[in-house]
Scaffold this motif. Structure first.
Motif, PDB file in Angstrom:
ATOM      1  N   MET A  18       0.845  -1.170   0.000  1.00  0.00           N
ATOM      2  CA  MET A  18       0.000   0.000   0.000  1.00  0.00           C
ATOM      3  C   MET A  18       0.896   1.240   0.000  1.00  0.00           C
ATOM      4  SD  MET A  18      -3.102   1.019   2.603  1.00  0.00           S
ATOM      5  CE  MET A  18      -3.534  -0.670   2.714  1.00  0.00           C
ATOM      6  N   SER A  19       0.494   2.269  -0.745  1.00  0.00           N
ATOM      7  CA  SER A  19       1.322   3.470  -0.842  1.00  0.00           C
ATOM      8  C   SER A  19       1.304   4.256   0.463  1.00  0.00           C
ATOM      9  CB  SER A  19       0.827   4.359  -1.985  1.00  0.00           C
ATOM     10  OG  SER A  19      -0.342   5.054  -1.608  1.00  0.00           O
ATOM     11  N   PHE A  20       2.329   5.054   0.648  1.00  0.00           N
ATOM     12  CA  PHE A  20       2.428   5.901   1.821  1.00  0.00           C
ATOM     13  C   PHE A  20       1.226   6.836   1.901  1.00  0.00           C
ATOM     14  CE2 PHE A  20       3.765  10.016   3.588  1.00  0.00           C
ATOM     15  CZ  PHE A  20       4.048   9.621   4.880  1.00  0.00           C
ATOM     16  N   PHE A  21       0.827   7.393   0.774  1.00  0.00           N
ATOM     17  CA  PHE A  21      -0.296   8.331   0.754  1.00  0.00           C
ATOM     18  C   PHE A  21      -1.583   7.667   1.226  1.00  0.00           C
ATOM     19  CE2 PHE A  21      -3.934  10.281  -1.400  1.00  0.00           C
ATOM     20  CZ  PHE A  21      -3.863  11.559  -0.854  1.00  0.00           C
ATOM     21  N   ILE A  22      -1.879   6.487   0.720  1.00  0.00           N
ATOM     22  CA  ILE A  22      -3.096   5.768   1.119  1.00  0.00           C
ATOM     23  C   ILE A  22      -3.046   5.451   2.610  1.00  0.00           C
ATOM     24  CG2 ILE A  22      -4.449   3.664   0.804  1.00  0.00           C
ATOM     25  CD1 ILE A  22      -4.667   5.708  -1.498  1.00  0.00           C
ATOM     26  N   THR A  23      -1.889   5.019   3.088  1.00  0.00           N
ATOM     27  CA  THR A  23      -1.734   4.736   4.516  1.00  0.00           C
ATOM     28  C   THR A  23      -1.982   6.000   5.337  1.00  0.00           C
ATOM     29  OG1 THR A  23      -0.128   3.008   4.022  1.00  0.00           O
ATOM     30  CG2 THR A  23      -0.141   3.865   6.279  1.00  0.00           C
ATOM     31  N   LEU A  24      -1.429   7.123   4.885  1.00  0.00           N
ATOM     32  CA  LEU A  24      -1.623   8.395   5.579  1.00  0.00           C
ATOM     33  C   LEU A  24      -3.104   8.779   5.614  1.00  0.00           C
ATOM     34  CD1 LEU A  24      -0.367  10.903   6.917  1.00  0.00           C
ATOM     35  CD2 LEU A  24      -0.162  11.874   4.612  1.00  0.00           C
ATOM     36  N   VAL A  25      -3.783   8.652   4.483  1.00  0.00           N
ATOM     37  CA  VAL A  25      -5.212   8.987   4.422  1.00  0.00           C
ATOM     38  C   VAL A  25      -6.009   8.103   5.370  1.00  0.00           C
ATOM     39  CG1 VAL A  25      -7.260   8.932   2.938  1.00  0.00           C
ATOM     40  CG2 VAL A  25      -5.146   9.972   2.103  1.00  0.00           C
ATOM     41  N   GLU A  26      -5.734   6.818   5.343  1.00  0.00           N
ATOM     42  CA  GLU A  26      -6.469   5.892   6.215  1.00  0.00           C
ATOM     43  C   GLU A  26      -6.197   6.177   7.689  1.00  0.00           C
ATOM     44  OE1 GLU A  26      -5.467   1.966   4.883  1.00  0.00           O
ATOM     45  OE2 GLU A  26      -6.867   2.070   3.195  1.00  0.00           O
ATOM     46  N   ASN A  27      -4.963   6.459   8.030  1.00  0.00           N
ATOM     47  CA  ASN A  27      -4.615   6.695   9.428  1.00  0.00           C
ATOM     48  C   ASN A  27      -5.096   8.045   9.954  1.00  0.00           C
ATOM     49  OD1 ASN A  27      -3.402   4.204   9.652  1.00  0.00           O
ATOM     50  ND2 ASN A  27      -1.348   4.974   9.270  1.00  0.00           N
ATOM     51  N   SER A  28      -5.357   8.979   9.065  1.00  0.00           N
ATOM     52  CA  SER A  28      -5.787  10.309   9.498  1.00  0.00           C
ATOM     53  C   SER A  28      -7.273  10.567   9.238  1.00  0.00           C
ATOM     54  CB  SER A  28      -4.939  11.382   8.808  1.00  0.00           C
ATOM     55  OG  SER A  28      -5.121  11.318   7.407  1.00  0.00           O
ATOM     56  N   ASP A  29      -7.988   9.576   8.747  1.00  0.00           N
ATOM     57  CA  ASP A  29      -9.388   9.763   8.365  1.00  0.00           C
ATOM     58  C   ASP A  29     -10.261  10.210   9.537  1.00  0.00           C
ATOM     59  OD1 ASP A  29     -11.435   9.583   6.244  1.00  0.00           O
ATOM     60  OD2 ASP A  29     -12.273   8.035   7.576  1.00  0.00           O
ATOM     61  N   ALA A  30     -10.115   9.589  10.686  1.00  0.00           N
ATOM     62  CA  ALA A  30     -10.951   9.948  11.841  1.00  0.00           C
ATOM     63  C   ALA A  30     -10.685  11.390  12.276  1.00  0.00           C
ATOM     64  CB  ALA A  30     -10.701   8.981  12.996  1.00  0.00           C
ATOM     65  N   SER A  31      -9.439  11.801  12.264  1.00  0.00           N
ATOM     66  CA  SER A  31      -9.103  13.181  12.635  1.00  0.00           C
ATOM     67  C   SER A  31      -9.676  14.170  11.629  1.00  0.00           C
ATOM     68  CB  SER A  31      -7.591  13.360  12.730  1.00  0.00           C
ATOM     69  OG  SER A  31      -7.072  12.555  13.753  1.00  0.00           O
ATOM     70  N   ARG A  32      -9.579  13.843  10.352  1.00  0.00           N
ATOM     71  CA  ARG A  32     -10.127  14.726   9.313  1.00  0.00           C
ATOM     72  C   ARG A  32     -11.628  14.879   9.493  1.00  0.00           C
ATOM     73  NH1 ARG A  32     -12.834  13.615   5.010  1.00  0.00           N
ATOM     74  NH2 ARG A  32     -12.254  11.432   5.022  1.00  0.00           N
ATOM     75  N   ARG A  33     -12.305  13.775   9.738  1.00  0.00           N
ATOM     76  CA  ARG A  33     -13.763  13.835   9.939  1.00  0.00           C
ATOM     77  C   ARG A  33     -14.125  14.659  11.168  1.00  0.00           C
ATOM     78  NH1 ARG A  33     -16.483  10.290   6.564  1.00  0.00           N
ATOM     79  NH2 ARG A  33     -15.135   8.773   5.559  1.00  0.00           N
ATOM     80  N   ALA A  34     -13.334  14.552  12.221  1.00  0.00           N
ATOM     81  CA  ALA A  34     -13.588  15.337  13.430  1.00  0.00           C
ATOM     82  C   ALA A  34     -13.467  16.828  13.137  1.00  0.00           C
ATOM     83  CB  ALA A  34     -12.629  14.924  14.541  1.00  0.00           C
ATOM     84  N   ILE A  35     -12.478  17.196  12.342  1.00  0.00           N
ATOM     85  CA  ILE A  35     -12.315  18.602  11.972  1.00  0.00           C
ATOM     86  C   ILE A  35     -13.502  19.067  11.134  1.00  0.00           C
ATOM     87  CG2 ILE A  35     -10.949  20.197  10.554  1.00  0.00           C
ATOM     88  CD1 ILE A  35      -8.463  18.586  11.484  1.00  0.00           C
ATOM     89  N   GLU A  36     -13.894  18.262  10.165  1.00  0.00           N
ATOM     90  CA  GLU A  36     -14.993  18.647   9.278  1.00  0.00           C
ATOM     91  C   GLU A  36     -16.315  18.822  10.003  1.00  0.00           C
ATOM     92  OE1 GLU A  36     -14.995  15.533   6.388  1.00  0.00           O
ATOM     93  OE2 GLU A  36     -13.430  16.475   5.183  1.00  0.00           O
ATOM     94  N   THR A  37     -16.503  18.117  11.105  1.00  0.00           N
ATOM     95  CA  THR A  37     -17.774  18.194  11.816  1.00  0.00           C
ATOM     96  C   THR A  37     -17.744  19.170  12.995  1.00  0.00           C
ATOM     97  OG1 THR A  37     -17.195  16.277  13.173  1.00  0.00           O
ATOM     98  CG2 THR A  37     -18.453  15.849  11.157  1.00  0.00           C
ATOM     99  N   SER A  38     -16.614  19.836  13.228  1.00  0.00           N
ATOM    100  CA  SER A  38     -16.584  20.812  14.312  1.00  0.00           C
ATOM    101  C   SER A  38     -17.507  21.974  13.950  1.00  0.00           C
ATOM    102  CB  SER A  38     -15.165  21.313  14.565  1.00  0.00           C
ATOM    103  OG  SER A  38     -14.773  22.230  13.570  1.00  0.00           O
ATOM    104  N   PRO A  39     -18.183  22.547  14.933  1.00  0.00           N
ATOM    105  CA  PRO A  39     -19.133  23.633  14.653  1.00  0.00           C
ATOM    106  C   PRO A  39     -18.508  24.808  13.903  1.00  0.00           C
ATOM    107  CG  PRO A  39     -19.421  22.835  16.890  1.00  0.00           C
ATOM    108  CD  PRO A  39     -18.197  22.159  16.339  1.00  0.00           C
ATOM    109  N   LYS A  40     -17.297  25.208  14.269  1.00  0.00           N
ATOM    110  CA  LYS A  40     -16.642  26.349  13.617  1.00  0.00           C
ATOM    111  C   LYS A  40     -16.383  26.052  12.141  1.00  0.00           C
ATOM    112  CE  LYS A  40     -14.290  30.236  13.446  1.00  0.00           C
ATOM    113  NZ  LYS A  40     -14.869  31.531  13.652  1.00  0.00           N
ATOM    114  N   VAL A  41     -15.852  24.892  11.842  1.00  0.00           N
ATOM    115  CA  VAL A  41     -15.560  24.531  10.454  1.00  0.00           C
ATOM    116  C   VAL A  41     -16.860  24.378   9.668  1.00  0.00           C
ATOM    117  CG1 VAL A  41     -14.553  22.766   8.954  1.00  0.00           C
ATOM    118  CG2 VAL A  41     -13.325  23.529  10.986  1.00  0.00           C
ATOM    119  N   HIS A  42     -17.846  23.756  10.264  1.00  0.00           N
ATOM    120  CA  HIS A  42     -19.132  23.585   9.588  1.00  0.00           C
ATOM    121  C   HIS A  42     -19.749  24.952   9.255  1.00  0.00           C
ATOM    122  CE1 HIS A  42     -22.782  21.592   8.363  1.00  0.00           C
ATOM    123  NE2 HIS A  42     -23.473  22.440   9.107  1.00  0.00           N
ATOM    124  N   SER A  43     -19.742  25.862  10.214  1.00  0.00           N
ATOM    125  CA  SER A  43     -20.270  27.205   9.983  1.00  0.00           C
ATOM    126  C   SER A  43     -19.488  27.917   8.888  1.00  0.00           C
ATOM    127  CB  SER A  43     -20.214  28.024  11.273  1.00  0.00           C
ATOM    128  OG  SER A  43     -20.617  29.347  11.038  1.00  0.00           O
TER     129      SER A  43
END
Length: 114
Positions: free
Chosen positions: A1-26
């Protein structure tokens, strides 16, 4: 598996948390007031300005076992050079102080990140 895919998979939960924060959503739904957008661009300038030196430092720390990552970083450095000027152009386009953006210190969180 490529480094990029591994990075995306390992950081997915953090990215989703950022996207759903009230400030970012607003921000995504309503935008930012001009003063906040200018402050964002001032901080972004410092992030982009430091990006190439940070990648160069990371590349220098890659030994021969990580040569593919080192070479990838070298390529990214070439692609990213000068992008801080784009941010300065954006600051000027929204009526911000270009000279101040490049000379004033970034916010404390950005200083800590850098």
């Amino acid at each position: 598996m490529s480094f990029f895919i591994t990075l995306v998979e390992n950081s997915d939960a953090s990215r989703r948390a950022i996207e759903t924060s009230p400030k970012v959503h607003s921000m995504m739904q309503k935008g930012l007031p001009l003063a906040e957008y200018r402050a964002f661009l001032r901080d972004l300038y410092h992030i982009v300005w430091h990006f190439c030196p940070i990648m160069a430092t990371a590349a220098a720390r890659c030994d021969d076992r990580l040569r593919n990552i080192r070479y990838e970083l070298y390529e990214r450095i070439e692609e990213e050079k000068g992008h801080e000027n784009w941010v300065l152009e954006d600051i000027g386009a929204v009526g911000g102080e270009v000279a101040r953006a490049s000379t004033a210190a970034p916010s404390a969180p950005v200083q800590a990140m850098i």
